[in-house]
Write a protein that holds these residues in place. Structure first.
Motif, PDB file in Angstrom:
ATOM      1  N   ARG A 170       0.805  -1.229   0.000  1.00 20.62           N
ATOM      2  CA  ARG A 170       0.000   0.000   0.000  1.00 20.62           C
ATOM      3  C   ARG A 170       0.832   1.270   0.000  1.00 20.62           C
ATOM      4  O   ARG A 170       0.582   2.171  -0.803  1.00 20.62           O
ATOM      5  N   ALA A 171       1.799   1.352   0.906  1.00 22.21           N
ATOM      6  CA  ALA A 171       2.620   2.565   0.969  1.00 22.21           C
ATOM      7  C   ALA A 171       3.754   2.533  -0.052  1.00 22.21           C
ATOM      8  O   ALA A 171       4.090   3.556  -0.643  1.00 22.21           O
ATOM      9  N   GLY A 172       4.346   1.347  -0.250  1.00 21.12           N
ATOM     10  CA  GLY A 172       5.496   1.253  -1.135  1.00 21.12           C
ATOM     11  C   GLY A 172       5.168   1.119  -2.605  1.00 21.12           C
ATOM     12  O   GLY A 172       5.750   1.808  -3.448  1.00 21.12           O
ATOM     13  N   LEU A 173       4.206   0.232  -2.922  1.00 22.32           N
ATOM     14  CA  LEU A 173       3.890  -0.053  -4.320  1.00 22.32           C
ATOM     15  C   LEU A 173       2.798   0.868  -4.866  1.00 22.32           C
ATOM     16  O   LEU A 173       3.055   1.661  -5.778  1.00 22.32           O
ATOM     17  N   TYR A 174       1.600   0.785  -4.320  1.00 24.44           N
ATOM     18  CA  TYR A 174       0.473   1.515  -4.898  1.00 24.44           C
ATOM     19  C   TYR A 174       0.690   3.031  -4.927  1.00 24.44           C
ATOM     20  O   TYR A 174       0.270   3.699  -5.870  1.00 24.44           O
ATOM     21  N   ASN A 175       1.308   3.556  -3.898  1.00 29.76           N
ATOM     22  CA  ASN A 175       1.399   5.012  -3.774  1.00 29.76           C
ATOM     23  C   ASN A 175       2.786   5.604  -3.997  1.00 29.76           C
ATOM     24  O   ASN A 175       2.909   6.821  -4.111  1.00 29.76           O
ATOM     25  N   ASN A 176       3.799   4.748  -4.060  1.00 28.41           N
ATOM     26  CA  ASN A 176       5.165   5.269  -4.261  1.00 28.41           C
ATOM     27  C   ASN A 176       5.957   4.439  -5.259  1.00 28.41           C
ATOM     28  O   ASN A 176       7.173   4.282  -5.123  1.00 28.41           O
ATOM     29  N   PHE A 177       5.280   3.952  -6.277  1.00 30.82           N
ATOM     30  CA  PHE A 177       5.969   3.119  -7.270  1.00 30.82           C
ATOM     31  C   PHE A 177       7.057   3.895  -8.007  1.00 30.82           C
ATOM     32  O   PHE A 177       7.997   3.305  -8.545  1.00 30.82           O
ATOM     33  N   ASP A 178       6.951   5.205  -8.007  1.00 34.04           N
ATOM     34  CA  ASP A 178       7.987   6.009  -8.660  1.00 34.04           C
ATOM     35  C   ASP A 178       9.249   6.154  -7.815  1.00 34.04           C
ATOM     36  O   ASP A 178      10.252   6.687  -8.287  1.00 34.04           O
ATOM     37  N   LEU A 179       9.221   5.632  -6.580  1.00 35.93           N
ATOM     38  CA  LEU A 179      10.391   5.723  -5.702  1.00 35.93           C
ATOM     39  C   LEU A 179      11.087   4.378  -5.464  1.00 35.93           C
ATOM     40  O   LEU A 179      12.202   4.349  -4.952  1.00 35.93           O
ATOM     41  N   PHE A 180      10.429   3.286  -5.802  1.00 38.02           N
ATOM     42  CA  PHE A 180      10.987   1.944  -5.576  1.00 38.02           C
ATOM     43  C   PHE A 180      10.808   1.089  -6.831  1.00 38.02           C
ATOM     44  O   PHE A 180       9.772   1.170  -7.486  1.00 38.02           O
ATOM     45  N   SER A 181      11.785   0.223  -7.096  1.00 35.23           N
ATOM     46  CA  SER A 181      11.587  -0.728  -8.196  1.00 35.23           C
ATOM     47  C   SER A 181      11.737  -2.182  -7.751  1.00 35.23           C
ATOM     48  O   SER A 181      11.600  -3.093  -8.547  1.00 35.23           O
ATOM     49  N   TRP A 182      12.002  -2.391  -6.454  1.00 36.63           N
ATOM     50  CA  TRP A 182      12.183  -3.738  -5.894  1.00 36.63           C
ATOM     51  C   TRP A 182      11.254  -3.896  -4.691  1.00 36.63           C
ATOM     52  O   TRP A 182      11.204  -3.019  -3.830  1.00 36.63           O
ATOM     53  N   TYR A 183      10.567  -5.049  -4.615  1.00 34.38           N
ATOM     54  CA  TYR A 183       9.583  -5.252  -3.546  1.00 34.38           C
ATOM     55  C   TYR A 183       9.676  -6.653  -2.961  1.00 34.38           C
ATOM     56  O   TYR A 183       9.867  -7.633  -3.688  1.00 34.38           O
ATOM     57  N   GLY A 184       9.491  -6.720  -1.624  1.00 34.40           N
ATOM     58  CA  GLY A 184       9.502  -7.998  -0.935  1.00 34.40           C
ATOM     59  C   GLY A 184       8.345  -8.118   0.040  1.00 34.40           C
ATOM     60  O   GLY A 184       8.534  -7.880   1.243  1.00 34.40           O
ATOM     61  N   PRO A 185       7.147  -8.447  -0.435  1.00 37.78           N
ATOM     62  CA  PRO A 185       6.019  -8.647   0.485  1.00 37.78           C
ATOM     63  C   PRO A 185       6.049 -10.066   1.066  1.00 37.78           C
ATOM     64  O   PRO A 185       5.947 -11.037   0.326  1.00 37.78           O
ATOM     65  N   PHE A 186       6.202 -10.157   2.372  1.00 39.03           N
ATOM     66  CA  PHE A 186       6.288 -11.458   3.048  1.00 39.03           C
ATOM     67  C   PHE A 186       5.038 -11.668   3.923  1.00 39.03           C
ATOM     68  O   PHE A 186       4.797 -10.884   4.842  1.00 39.03           O
ATOM     69  N   LYS A 201      -6.441  -5.963  -8.662  1.00 38.25           N
ATOM     70  CA  LYS A 201      -6.640  -4.854  -9.606  1.00 38.25           C
ATOM     71  C   LYS A 201      -5.689  -3.705  -9.309  1.00 38.25           C
ATOM     72  O   LYS A 201      -5.138  -3.087 -10.227  1.00 38.25           O
ATOM     73  N   ARG A 202      -5.488  -3.412  -8.021  1.00 41.39           N
ATOM     74  CA  ARG A 202      -4.573  -2.314  -7.665  1.00 41.39           C
ATOM     75  C   ARG A 202      -3.137  -2.642  -8.087  1.00 41.39           C
ATOM     76  O   ARG A 202      -2.410  -1.770  -8.573  1.00 41.39           O
ATOM     77  N   ILE A 203      -2.726  -3.873  -7.883  1.00 39.84           N
ATOM     78  CA  ILE A 203      -1.394  -4.293  -8.309  1.00 39.84           C
ATOM     79  C   ILE A 203      -1.256  -4.106  -9.815  1.00 39.84           C
ATOM     80  O   ILE A 203      -0.289  -3.509 -10.314  1.00 39.84           O
ATOM     81  N   THR A 204      -2.242  -4.587 -10.546  1.00 38.22           N
ATOM     82  CA  THR A 204      -2.226  -4.507 -12.007  1.00 38.22           C
ATOM     83  C   THR A 204      -2.210  -3.063 -12.486  1.00 38.22           C
ATOM     84  O   THR A 204      -1.385  -2.674 -13.327  1.00 38.22           O
ATOM     85  N   GLU A 205      -3.099  -2.252 -11.957  1.00 35.36           N
ATOM     86  CA  GLU A 205      -3.184  -0.854 -12.376  1.00 35.36           C
ATOM     87  C   GLU A 205      -1.888  -0.099 -12.071  1.00 35.36           C
ATOM     88  O   GLU A 205      -1.408   0.692 -12.886  1.00 35.36           O
ATOM     89  N   THR A 206      -1.321  -0.366 -10.894  1.00 38.91           N
ATOM     90  CA  THR A 206      -0.075   0.315 -10.517  1.00 38.91           C
ATOM     91  C   THR A 206       1.051  -0.024 -11.481  1.00 38.91           C
ATOM     92  O   THR A 206       1.770   0.866 -11.956  1.00 38.91           O
ATOM     93  N   LEU A 207       1.204  -1.298 -11.800  1.00 43.41           N
ATOM     94  CA  LEU A 207       2.303  -1.722 -12.663  1.00 43.41           C
ATOM     95  C   LEU A 207       2.099  -1.287 -14.110  1.00 43.41           C
ATOM     96  O   LEU A 207       3.043  -0.839 -14.777  1.00 43.41           O
ATOM     97  N   VAL A 208       0.883  -1.406 -14.596  1.00 42.56           N
ATOM     98  CA  VAL A 208       0.598  -1.030 -15.988  1.00 42.56           C
ATOM     99  C   VAL A 208       0.750   0.481 -16.179  1.00 42.56           C
ATOM    100  O   VAL A 208       1.399   0.944 -17.117  1.00 42.56           O
ATOM    101  N   GLU A 209       0.132   1.250 -15.287  1.00 42.51           N
ATOM    102  CA  GLU A 209       0.234   2.708 -15.393  1.00 42.51           C
ATOM    103  C   GLU A 209       1.666   3.177 -15.163  1.00 42.51           C
ATOM    104  O   GLU A 209       2.136   4.121 -15.807  1.00 42.51           O
ATOM    105  N   GLY A 210       2.353   2.502 -14.239  1.00 42.26           N
ATOM    106  CA  GLY A 210       3.739   2.868 -13.984  1.00 42.26           C
ATOM    107  C   GLY A 210       4.618   2.651 -15.197  1.00 42.26           C
ATOM    108  O   GLY A 210       5.456   3.496 -15.534  1.00 42.26           O
ATOM    109  N   PHE A 215       8.251   3.714 -15.508  1.00 43.92           N
ATOM    110  CA  PHE A 215       8.691   3.116 -14.248  1.00 43.92           C
ATOM    111  C   PHE A 215       8.638   1.595 -14.352  1.00 43.92           C
ATOM    112  O   PHE A 215       7.560   1.004 -14.363  1.00 43.92           O
ATOM    113  N   LYS A 216       9.794   0.997 -14.404  1.00 42.03           N
ATOM    114  CA  LYS A 216       9.912  -0.451 -14.555  1.00 42.03           C
ATOM    115  C   LYS A 216       9.851  -1.151 -13.198  1.00 42.03           C
ATOM    116  O   LYS A 216      10.389  -0.646 -12.208  1.00 42.03           O
ATOM    117  N   LEU A 217       9.200  -2.299 -13.151  1.00 41.84           N
ATOM    118  CA  LEU A 217       9.300  -3.177 -11.979  1.00 41.84           C
ATOM    119  C   LEU A 217      10.532  -4.037 -12.175  1.00 41.84           C
ATOM    120  O   LEU A 217      10.600  -4.847 -13.102  1.00 41.84           O
TER     121      LEU A 217
END
Length: 282
Positions: A170-186, A201-210, A215-217
């Motif tokens: 929520r804080a790292g991916l959906y709202n700050n995808f322009d600041l991070f390109s690596w993620y580790g949700p455990f 849907k939020r994951i998809t929209e964030t990555l596609v729009e990014g 902004f690459k994942l």
């Protein structure tokens, strides 16, 4: 990567090449729409053995779970530091800076976990990252303008366990995808009250729009144990996201690491971290 399901004994032995863990304080605020108030908060910062201010380091922002605080990874479980020391000493991962903050604001009984995980996005972006990357030697080179933090996003990762995993999304991916390109949700994504379809849907929209914005994942490394209380919702959400999202490519920029018999505990989370650090910043 060759996955393992028990931490190698060699990772838990003391090494002469020890990193340091130091206290870090910064000022922030709650950013509540109904009225924000100032906060003075603390975090822990792991600096790798031989930390040299003339060199540039990648940074992992690593979050704890619900009901605890920033002491979790390094102070409550100091063997995490030993694992990191050994990984870096043996070249299993590159030396990096690891920051363990807390998303709590001292009002846990007043705000739901879901609210806090989303709201932390402001503190992370506006205060924590600029404060850390002003003091320590990162690829931002001390320039913590929003423009430069966006430019250096490939040198920044966000990861966390349980409620911290929800915060990673929520804080790292959906709202700050322009600041991070690596993620580790455990261990989790939407939580017990989340709507799984909506999270996918939020994951998809964030990555596609990014990606449309450039902004690459680089990698999303999910981890869970198949006996973990969060396993069913986490796997269902990510399976739905894989179906919906053309950006997620298993083995290239995405993986879901499952520990057979793994439960919601530190043994599993240290294994997730051990594996995630082998794909981050590569």
């Amino acid at each position: 990567m060759n996955y393992i399901y028990e931490m190698p004994a060699a990772m838990l032995k003391e090494t002469d090449k020890k990193g340091t863990v130091e206290r870090f304080y910064y000022d922030t605020e709650t950013y509540d729409a109904e009225g924000s108030h100032a906060l003075h908060k603390g975090a822990w910062v792991y600096l790798p053995y031989g930390y040299d201010a003339s060199k540039k380091y990648n940074v992992l922002y690593l979050l704890h779970g619900g009901g605890v605080n920033e002491d979790w990874w390094f102070k409550m479980f100091p063997d995490t530091v030993t694992i990191l020391d050994n990984m870096m000493a043996q070249g299993i991962c590159e030396p990096c800076i690891i920051v363990t903050p807390t998303y709590y604001r001292g009002e846990e009984n007043e705000k739901s976990g879901e609210y806090i995980t989303e709201q932390f996005r402001f503190e992370l972006r506006k205060d924590l990252i600029p404060a850390i990357e002003s003091k320590y030697s990162t690829f931002a080179c001390g320039d913590v303008t929003e423009e430069n933090l966006i430019k250096t996003r490939a040198h920044r990762a966000c990861a966390g366990l349980s409620l911290g995993s929800m915060t990673t999304y929520r804080a790292g991916l959906y709202n700050n995808f322009d600041l991070f390109s690596w993620y580790g949700p455990f261990s989790g994504c939407g939580g017990p009250r989340g709507v799984r379809e909506n999270e996918a849907k939020r994951i998809t929209e964030t990555l596609v729009e990014g990606e449309k914005k450039g902004f690459k994942l680089d990698y999303m490394f999910c981890g869970n144990g198949d006996k973990d209380i969060a396993y069913a919702e986490h796997t269902e959400i990510m399976e739905k996201a894989l179906e919906m999202c053309p950006i997620l490519k298993p083995g290239e920029n995405y993986d879901f690491y499952t520990i057979p018999g793994g439960v919601h505990d530190m043994k599993a989370w240290q294994l997730h971290l051990y594996h995630a650090l082998q794909v981050f910043f590569v």
